[in-house]
Structures are given as C-alpha cells and as structure tokens.
Design a protein around this motif. Structure first.
Motif, PDB file in Angstrom:
ATOM      1  N   ALA A  95       0.826  -1.209   0.000  1.00 45.81           N
ATOM      2  CA  ALA A  95       0.000   0.000   0.000  1.00 45.81           C
ATOM      3  C   ALA A  95       0.862   1.261   0.000  1.00 45.81           C
ATOM      4  CB  ALA A  95      -0.924  -0.009   1.212  1.00 45.81           C
ATOM      5  N   LEU A  96       1.924   1.277   0.799  1.00 47.76           N
ATOM      6  CA  LEU A  96       2.798   2.443   0.837  1.00 47.76           C
ATOM      7  C   LEU A  96       3.520   2.623  -0.491  1.00 47.76           C
ATOM      8  CD1 LEU A  96       4.036   4.817   2.307  1.00 47.76           C
ATOM      9  CD2 LEU A  96       5.714   3.239   3.328  1.00 47.76           C
ATOM     10  N   ALA A  97       3.960   1.536  -1.094  1.00 49.00           N
ATOM     11  CA  ALA A  97       4.618   1.624  -2.396  1.00 49.00           C
ATOM     12  C   ALA A  97       3.680   2.231  -3.434  1.00 49.00           C
ATOM     13  CB  ALA A  97       5.088   0.244  -2.848  1.00 49.00           C
ATOM     14  N   ALA A  98       2.407   1.825  -3.405  1.00 53.17           N
ATOM     15  CA  ALA A  98       1.436   2.378  -4.347  1.00 53.17           C
ATOM     16  C   ALA A  98       1.247   3.872  -4.130  1.00 53.17           C
ATOM     17  CB  ALA A  98       0.105   1.645  -4.205  1.00 53.17           C
ATOM     18  N   ALA A  99       1.204   4.293  -2.865  1.00 56.82           N
ATOM     19  CA  ALA A  99       1.038   5.717  -2.560  1.00 56.82           C
ATOM     20  C   ALA A  99       2.247   6.521  -3.012  1.00 56.82           C
ATOM     21  CB  ALA A  99       0.806   5.896  -1.060  1.00 56.82           C
ATOM     22  N   ILE A 100       3.446   5.962  -2.840  1.00 55.99           N
ATOM     23  CA  ILE A 100       4.651   6.658  -3.279  1.00 55.99           C
ATOM     24  C   ILE A 100       4.713   6.734  -4.800  1.00 55.99           C
ATOM     25  CG2 ILE A 100       7.177   6.548  -3.302  1.00 55.99           C
ATOM     26  CD1 ILE A 100       7.002   5.325  -0.476  1.00 55.99           C
ATOM     27  N   SER A 101       4.308   5.671  -5.477  1.00 57.28           N
ATOM     28  CA  SER A 101       4.248   5.703  -6.939  1.00 57.28           C
ATOM     29  C   SER A 101       3.303   6.795  -7.420  1.00 57.28           C
ATOM     30  CB  SER A 101       3.808   4.346  -7.483  1.00 57.28           C
ATOM     31  OG  SER A 101       4.830   3.382  -7.354  1.00 57.28           O
ATOM     32  N   ALA A 102       2.182   6.952  -6.731  1.00 56.70           N
ATOM     33  CA  ALA A 102       1.219   7.991  -7.115  1.00 56.70           C
ATOM     34  C   ALA A 102       1.831   9.379  -6.963  1.00 56.70           C
ATOM     35  CB  ALA A 102      -0.040   7.868  -6.278  1.00 56.70           C
ATOM     36  N   VAL A 103       2.607   9.585  -5.890  1.00 59.92           N
ATOM     37  CA  VAL A 103       3.276  10.875  -5.690  1.00 59.92           C
ATOM     38  C   VAL A 103       4.280  11.128  -6.804  1.00 59.92           C
ATOM     39  CG1 VAL A 103       4.888  12.123  -4.204  1.00 59.92           C
ATOM     40  CG2 VAL A 103       2.934  10.921  -3.202  1.00 59.92           C
ATOM     41  N   ALA A 104       5.083  10.099  -7.141  1.00 53.24           N
ATOM     42  CA  ALA A 104       6.081  10.259  -8.204  1.00 53.24           C
ATOM     43  C   ALA A 104       5.414  10.604  -9.527  1.00 53.24           C
ATOM     44  CB  ALA A 104       6.906   8.985  -8.329  1.00 53.24           C
ATOM     45  N   ASP A 105       4.280   9.984  -9.800  1.00 54.40           N
ATOM     46  CA  ASP A 105       3.561  10.285 -11.036  1.00 54.40           C
ATOM     47  C   ASP A 105       3.048  11.724 -11.032  1.00 54.40           C
ATOM     48  OD1 ASP A 105       4.003   7.806 -12.140  1.00 54.40           O
ATOM     49  OD2 ASP A 105       2.082   6.966 -11.502  1.00 54.40           O
ATOM     50  N   GLU A 106       2.531  12.166  -9.891  1.00 55.80           N
ATOM     51  CA  GLU A 106       2.041  13.546  -9.796  1.00 55.80           C
ATOM     52  C   GLU A 106       3.167  14.552 -10.039  1.00 55.80           C
ATOM     53  OE1 GLU A 106       0.174  14.089  -6.054  1.00 55.80           O
ATOM     54  OE2 GLU A 106      -1.356  12.546  -6.385  1.00 55.80           O
ATOM     55  N   LEU A 107       4.372  14.209  -9.618  1.00 53.50           N
ATOM     56  CA  LEU A 107       5.520  15.098  -9.787  1.00 53.50           C
ATOM     57  C   LEU A 107       6.227  14.892 -11.121  1.00 53.50           C
ATOM     58  CD1 LEU A 107       7.056  14.926  -6.184  1.00 53.50           C
ATOM     59  CD2 LEU A 107       5.625  16.730  -7.159  1.00 53.50           C
ATOM     60  N   GLY A 108       5.774  13.906 -11.891  1.00 55.57           N
ATOM     61  CA  GLY A 108       6.372  13.653 -13.192  1.00 55.57           C
ATOM     62  C   GLY A 108       7.773  13.077 -13.127  1.00 55.57           C
ATOM     63  N   LEU A 109       8.048  12.245 -12.110  1.00 62.27           N
ATOM     64  CA  LEU A 109       9.380  11.683 -11.913  1.00 62.27           C
ATOM     65  C   LEU A 109       9.448  10.250 -12.421  1.00 62.27           C
ATOM     66  CD1 LEU A 109      10.049  12.974  -8.291  1.00 62.27           C
ATOM     67  CD2 LEU A 109      10.759  14.027 -10.455  1.00 62.27           C
ATOM     68  N   ASP A 110      10.551   9.932 -13.072  1.00 61.14           N
ATOM     69  CA  ASP A 110      10.767   8.584 -13.594  1.00 61.14           C
ATOM     70  C   ASP A 110      11.616   7.766 -12.629  1.00 61.14           C
ATOM     71  OD1 ASP A 110       9.372   9.094 -15.987  1.00 61.14           O
ATOM     72  OD2 ASP A 110      11.167   9.996 -16.886  1.00 61.14           O
ATOM     73  N   ALA A 111      11.437   6.453 -12.693  1.00 62.36           N
ATOM     74  CA  ALA A 111      12.218   5.544 -11.860  1.00 62.36           C
ATOM     75  C   ALA A 111      13.560   5.243 -12.519  1.00 62.36           C
ATOM     76  CB  ALA A 111      11.459   4.251 -11.626  1.00 62.36           C
ATOM     77  N   GLU A 112      14.530   4.843 -11.687  1.00 64.99           N
ATOM     78  CA  GLU A 112      15.845   4.408 -12.158  1.00 64.99           C
ATOM     79  C   GLU A 112      16.120   3.011 -11.603  1.00 64.99           C
ATOM     80  OE1 GLU A 112      18.889   7.886 -12.772  1.00 64.99           O
ATOM     81  OE2 GLU A 112      18.131   7.963 -10.733  1.00 64.99           O
ATOM     82  N   VAL A 113      15.501   2.022 -12.188  1.00 67.76           N
ATOM     83  CA  VAL A 113      15.642   0.651 -11.699  1.00 67.76           C
ATOM     84  C   VAL A 113      17.091   0.155 -11.734  1.00 67.76           C
ATOM     85  CG1 VAL A 113      14.992  -1.751 -12.134  1.00 67.76           C
ATOM     86  CG2 VAL A 113      13.248   0.043 -12.169  1.00 67.76           C
ATOM     87  N   PRO A 114      17.874   0.424 -12.788  1.00 66.14           N
ATOM     88  CA  PRO A 114      19.233  -0.149 -12.843  1.00 66.14           C
ATOM     89  C   PRO A 114      20.159   0.276 -11.711  1.00 66.14           C
ATOM     90  CG  PRO A 114      18.548   0.553 -15.032  1.00 66.14           C
ATOM     91  CD  PRO A 114      17.516   1.069 -14.062  1.00 66.14           C
ATOM     92  N   VAL A 115      19.880   1.394 -11.025  1.00 65.93           N
ATOM     93  CA  VAL A 115      20.786   1.824  -9.948  1.00 65.93           C
ATOM     94  C   VAL A 115      20.512   1.085  -8.644  1.00 65.93           C
ATOM     95  CG1 VAL A 115      20.912   4.117 -10.982  1.00 65.93           C
ATOM     96  CG2 VAL A 115      19.385   3.743  -9.029  1.00 65.93           C
TER      97      VAL A 115
END
Length: 226
Positions: A86-106
């Motif tokens: 649930a927390l991961a989903a909420a954080i993903s929603a925040v990142a989307d609102e801010l227009g931020l991309d993930a960096e999985v390889p790091v």
C-alpha cells in the motif's frame, strides 16, 4: 484475506507493486526516482513523508543529488506485508504527480559474507570491530547470524557455515543483490570486464563470479527463493 501483518513472498510482492518503480531486494522493496535536482528531491521526500504519516507506515528515504531512493519493510513482521504494498502504491502515485521517472538499474543491496567453521567464535569480533548490531528476526528462536549497521548505511555482514576448511579459496566474498530483470546484464558486464563464471547452478537465485585472481562475488536476486 491477507492482514497487514501477514508476510508476503517476494513473488507476491513483485506481482502487486508497480513494476515501473519497485523491485524486491533481499527482504525489502526498493525504488529510485530521478529528480534532477536536490530541491526536487526534497519535494519528493517531503511528499513521501506526508503519505507515510497518513498510512502510519514509514519507509527509509535516502536523498541525494540527483535522485531519491526509498526502501520499505514491515519491521515488526520481519518481512514484507500488505502495508508495504500500500505504501509503495502511494509513493508511486506521488512520483507520477511530480512527473518523476524511476531508475531501476541503480538499485542494489550489498552484503559481505564470511565463511566460518565456528561462527560463535568469530561473530563477537566482527560485531565489535564494525560497531554493528545483531539482526532481529521477530518470532525466531535463535538469533540471526547477521550483523547490521545501526545507522542503516553500511552493508550487512552475514556468516555462512563451512563444513570443512577451504584454504584454496577466499573466505570473505560480496553478495550483490540486484533487480531480477537486471541480473543477467550485470553478470554479462562482469564477465566482459575480465571476470569468469564459477557457477550458475543456483541461478537465478545467484551466480557465483570471480575476478582474474579468483576473488569471488555473487550476483543475487529474489527469484527461486520463495
């Protein structure tokens, strides 16, 4: 029905979190977001703190330039739970609102593994010299043979039981846990850089690699461990 304190397997968590952002590494679920500036990273960290307070569940947040890394674990359950999903989903929603991309390889998690014939004999030395604390596993009858940095920054140290002396090989090696979809690329890069494959018998749980002089490291994932 899954309760907030019922631990989930890595397979279950991987299927439930946003695959754009989150990967299971060791006993946590991790994400890294490219912010491009310290100020933008602080904004993300502040927003994460707000949703964590709302959910009464708090992640570890590492703010640097130019990214924010987040890891989530239900400490009192000793593993991953629905609260983490649930927390991961909420954080993903925040990142989307801010227009931020993930960096999985790091993403990665580092452990130092010490092979020992008599773990109780060497364990106190490493605890003292590192200033580390024992890992606490809720519900476990025996203490974990792992040591953790109380500041949460240094790599964990764990002890692997040997059944006989092995003077022909190193007795300390690194375990580098990476996202499951990055592992084969990481192994290939290490081989191309002059390393060699010692064993892939337990892949995709781990590949054993060595450098040109035989110093070993394992590239590890959560797969084939459930």
């Amino acid at each position: 029905m899954t309760t907030p304190r019922t631990t989930l397997t890595a397979t279950e968590v991987s299927a439930q979190v946003d695959a754009r952002h989150w990967r299971v590494l060791l006993n946590r679920v991790h994400a890294a977001f490219h912010t491009g500036s310290f100020e933008r990273g602080l904004e993300l960290a502040t927003r994460i703190a707000a949703v964590a307070e709302q959910l009464d569940h708090h992640p570890d947040v590492h703010l640097t330039y130019p990214r924010v890394q987040v890891s989530v674990l239900t400490h009192d359950a000793g593993g991953l739970t629905a609260k983490d999903v649930a927390l991961a989903a909420a954080i993903s929603a925040v990142a989307d609102e801010l227009g931020l991309d993930a960096e999985v390889p790091v993403l990665s998690a580092l452990e130092v593994a010490i092979d020992a014939l008599d773990i109780p004999a060497v364990y106190p030395f490493w605890r003292a010299v590192l200033g580390y604390v024992p890992e606490e596993l809720p519900g476990a009858d025996d203490p974990s043979p792992a040591l953790l940095d109380p500041a949460g920054r240094g790599p964990a140290v764990w002890f692997q039981q040997m059944d006989a002396p092995r003077p022909q090989r190193n007795r300390i090696h690194l375990d580098v846990t990476v996202p499951h979809d990055v592992a084969e690329e990481r192994v290939a890069a290490a081989l191309a850089a002059g390393g060699h494959l010692v064993s892939d018998e337990r892949a995709p749980a781990f590949w054993v690699l060595a450098d040109a002089e035989g110093n070993e490291a394992c590239v590890c994932t959560w797969q084939a461990r459930d």
